[in-house]
Design an enzyme around this catalytic site. Sequence first.
Site, mmCIF file in Angstrom:
data_model
loop_
_atom_site.group_PDB
_atom_site.id
_atom_site.type_symbol
_atom_site.label_atom_id
_atom_site.label_comp_id
_atom_site.label_asym_id
_atom_site.label_seq_id
_atom_site.Cartn_x
_atom_site.Cartn_y
_atom_site.Cartn_z
ATOM 1 N N GLY A 180 0.802 -1.221 0.000
ATOM 2 C CA GLY A 180 0.000 0.000 0.000
ATOM 3 C C GLY A 180 0.835 1.270 0.000
ATOM 4 O O GLY A 180 0.542 2.214 -0.735
ATOM 5 N N ASP A 199 10.545 -6.949 -1.843
ATOM 6 C CA ASP A 199 9.332 -7.617 -1.341
ATOM 7 C C ASP A 199 9.372 -9.069 -1.790
ATOM 8 O O ASP A 199 10.010 -9.391 -2.794
ATOM 9 C CB ASP A 199 8.047 -6.943 -1.877
ATOM 10 C CG ASP A 199 6.871 -7.103 -0.902
ATOM 11 O OD1 ASP A 199 6.754 -8.183 -0.285
ATOM 12 O OD2 ASP A 199 6.081 -6.159 -0.759
ATOM 13 N N LEU A 247 -6.119 -5.559 -3.390
ATOM 14 C CA LEU A 247 -6.449 -4.688 -4.535
ATOM 15 C C LEU A 247 -7.119 -3.379 -4.142
ATOM 16 O O LEU A 247 -7.018 -2.402 -4.874
ATOM 17 C CB LEU A 247 -7.328 -5.439 -5.551
ATOM 18 C CG LEU A 247 -6.711 -6.694 -6.189
ATOM 19 C CD1 LEU A 247 -7.634 -7.228 -7.277
ATOM 20 C CD2 LEU A 247 -5.325 -6.449 -6.763
ATOM 21 N N HIS A 248 -7.815 -3.329 -3.001
ATOM 22 C CA HIS A 248 -8.524 -2.091 -2.637
ATOM 23 C C HIS A 248 -7.557 -0.965 -2.300
ATOM 24 O O HIS A 248 -7.939 0.197 -2.272
ATOM 25 C CB HIS A 248 -9.475 -2.332 -1.458
ATOM 26 C CG HIS A 248 -8.825 -2.284 -0.114
ATOM 27 N ND1 HIS A 248 -7.895 -3.197 0.293
ATOM 28 C CD2 HIS A 248 -8.953 -1.399 0.898
ATOM 29 C CE1 HIS A 248 -7.485 -2.881 1.512
ATOM 30 N NE2 HIS A 248 -8.110 -1.799 1.899
ATOM 31 N N ARG A 249 -6.306 -1.279 -1.999
ATOM 32 C CA ARG A 249 -5.352 -0.226 -1.660
ATOM 33 C C ARG A 249 -4.068 -0.277 -2.474
ATOM 34 O O ARG A 249 -3.345 0.711 -2.533
ATOM 35 C CB ARG A 249 -5.021 -0.283 -0.156
ATOM 36 C CG ARG A 249 -4.243 -1.518 0.290
ATOM 37 C CD ARG A 249 -4.128 -1.561 1.806
ATOM 38 N NE ARG A 249 -3.254 -2.604 2.312
ATOM 39 C CZ ARG A 249 -3.552 -3.885 2.349
ATOM 40 N NH1 ARG A 249 -4.702 -4.317 1.884
ATOM 41 N NH2 ARG A 249 -2.694 -4.765 2.846
ATOM 42 N N LYS A 251 4.809 -9.596 -6.407
ATOM 43 C CA LYS A 251 4.575 -8.152 -6.436
ATOM 44 C C LYS A 251 5.731 -7.412 -7.104
ATOM 45 O O LYS A 251 5.517 -6.493 -7.894
ATOM 46 C CB LYS A 251 4.386 -7.616 -5.011
ATOM 47 C CG LYS A 251 3.059 -7.998 -4.400
ATOM 48 C CD LYS A 251 2.850 -7.304 -3.065
ATOM 49 C CE LYS A 251 1.500 -7.714 -2.495
ATOM 50 N NZ LYS A 251 1.272 -7.137 -1.161
ATOM 51 N N ASP A 264 5.341 -3.220 6.464
ATOM 52 C CA ASP A 264 4.074 -3.314 7.184
ATOM 53 C C ASP A 264 4.227 -4.025 8.526
ATOM 54 O O ASP A 264 3.263 -4.566 9.052
ATOM 55 C CB ASP A 264 3.029 -4.040 6.327
ATOM 56 C CG ASP A 264 3.449 -5.474 6.003
ATOM 57 O OD1 ASP A 264 4.566 -5.882 6.399
ATOM 58 O OD2 ASP A 264 2.659 -6.187 5.363
ATOM 59 N N CYS A 301 14.513 7.003 18.550
ATOM 60 C CA CYS A 301 14.379 8.184 19.406
ATOM 61 C C CYS A 301 12.901 8.454 19.704
ATOM 62 O O CYS A 301 12.563 9.076 20.700
ATOM 63 C CB CYS A 301 15.005 9.408 18.738
ATOM 64 S SG CYS A 301 16.776 9.213 18.469
ATOM 65 N N CYS A 349 -2.390 -4.262 9.500
ATOM 66 C CA CYS A 349 -3.548 -3.990 8.619
ATOM 67 C C CYS A 349 -4.437 -5.219 8.420
ATOM 68 O O CYS A 349 -5.643 -5.094 8.262
ATOM 69 C CB CYS A 349 -3.085 -3.533 7.241
ATOM 70 S SG CYS A 349 -2.338 -1.917 7.241
ATOM 71 N N CYS A 390 -3.447 -18.047 11.127
ATOM 72 C CA CYS A 390 -4.261 -16.836 10.921
ATOM 73 C C CYS A 390 -3.766 -16.183 9.630
ATOM 74 O O CYS A 390 -3.152 -16.846 8.797
ATOM 75 C CB CYS A 390 -4.172 -15.893 12.116
ATOM 76 S SG CYS A 390 -2.544 -15.177 12.334
#
Lengths: 80, 357
Positions: B35, B56, B65-67, B80, B124, B168, B182, B318
């Site tokens: 994203g 990646d 796909l939505h983002r 990707k 992420d 920091c 996410c 998961c």
Amino acid sequence: MEILLFGIAKDIVGKSKIQFAAGEGQPTSVKELRQTLESAYPDLGRLSSMAVAVNSEYVRDELILKPGDEIAIIPPVSGG
Amino acid sequence: MNPERYSRQTILKDFGPEAQQKLAKAKVLVVGAGGLGIPVMTYLNAMGVGTLGIVDLDRVALSNLHRQVLYAESDIGKSKVAVALSKLKAQNSNTDLRSHEMFLDRDNALETIRSYDLVVDASDNFPTRYLINDACVILSKPFIYGALHGFEGQVSVFNYKGGPSYRCLYPKMPKASEVPNCDQHGVLGILPGIVGNLQALEAIKVITGIGEVLSGTLLLFDGLVNGFQKIKFSSLPENMIIDRLQGNYELDCGLSFESVTPETFERLLASGPLQLIDVRNTDEFQSFHIANSINIPLSELARRKGEIDMTVPAYFLCQSGIRSQKAIFELEPFYSSARLVNVTGGINQLHQYAAKY
């Protein structure tokens, strides 16, 4: 005293802002603020890094708070 | 190269051909082609950054796909980096595009980052963010940080001309149980587009020297009120002296547990039936699950733990491997002799299955 909540802190507390009325119960230092928040919301106490900003500046626990201070609680976020 | 290509930015008084020249000479590494990474690489490539490396190992999934707007439905299941590189090549054939089909880890981070001038952290997860920080401090490279949570984003520039670093702001890496990603928490599709573009802008400023860089400043964006806030912070000397990477950047769970790699797990799945507990939410399970798995959402685990047969190994799964770890930690105190096994990386890392979800 107004406290703005970001990230997971907002989710834990369930709102984006907390108001502390002047006078009694109002924390006098950042350390006390953390303790007050952690006792009200134990899940906040489980965060290992939770940045606190006062009047748009990142601060350490020793800082003394004044009545009109605007405080932000900014936990780390990881999403990408 | 045709000078017309960049004329709309080179005619800018404060940019000019000099800044364009700096872009052409710059070498930027984008860590994460998701994203955040997509707007970063799309704009840096369009604007004429000379060398662009992309790290990646994920494959395109339907739920990206939505983002992740660079990818099309026909890209589902593909690498990707490979898809991104071919689209970026078509967008700007002058760029030296470099593919790094891997996850950044402690063994490849220094060697990879060394040959770039600037890193964009478009990852992420916390382990990668702390690894990028430490490697950049060791190598004296600035990096552009961006991160998301629901409707909010954070942007800053770390380790820039002696300025503060990620540590920091957040000295210690959070534990696995503290902050969701996410996959678990959700993200509004456009949010990474906004935050990633802010990162790309900072990258351009660092490279060309225009404007004021967000060094020592954390920018907070709240999409729900379209609000921006800037928080100032300074560097702590103890965070700026790092001479080697840590031995391990795995999320610290404070407990030990048995785990299985995605490859081994796929072989086990193929070799015969096993007890597989899927701890994602019911709606996630309904939209896709592995055959014969049992759905016990993490939130229902305490109440429904009796449904698990503790006399045979139980594999926990998961989306990304975090909630399944939490499930194991929750059960371990009750069943000290049971074999509770975490499927590392979750469905995201099961190549045969990941693309379907």
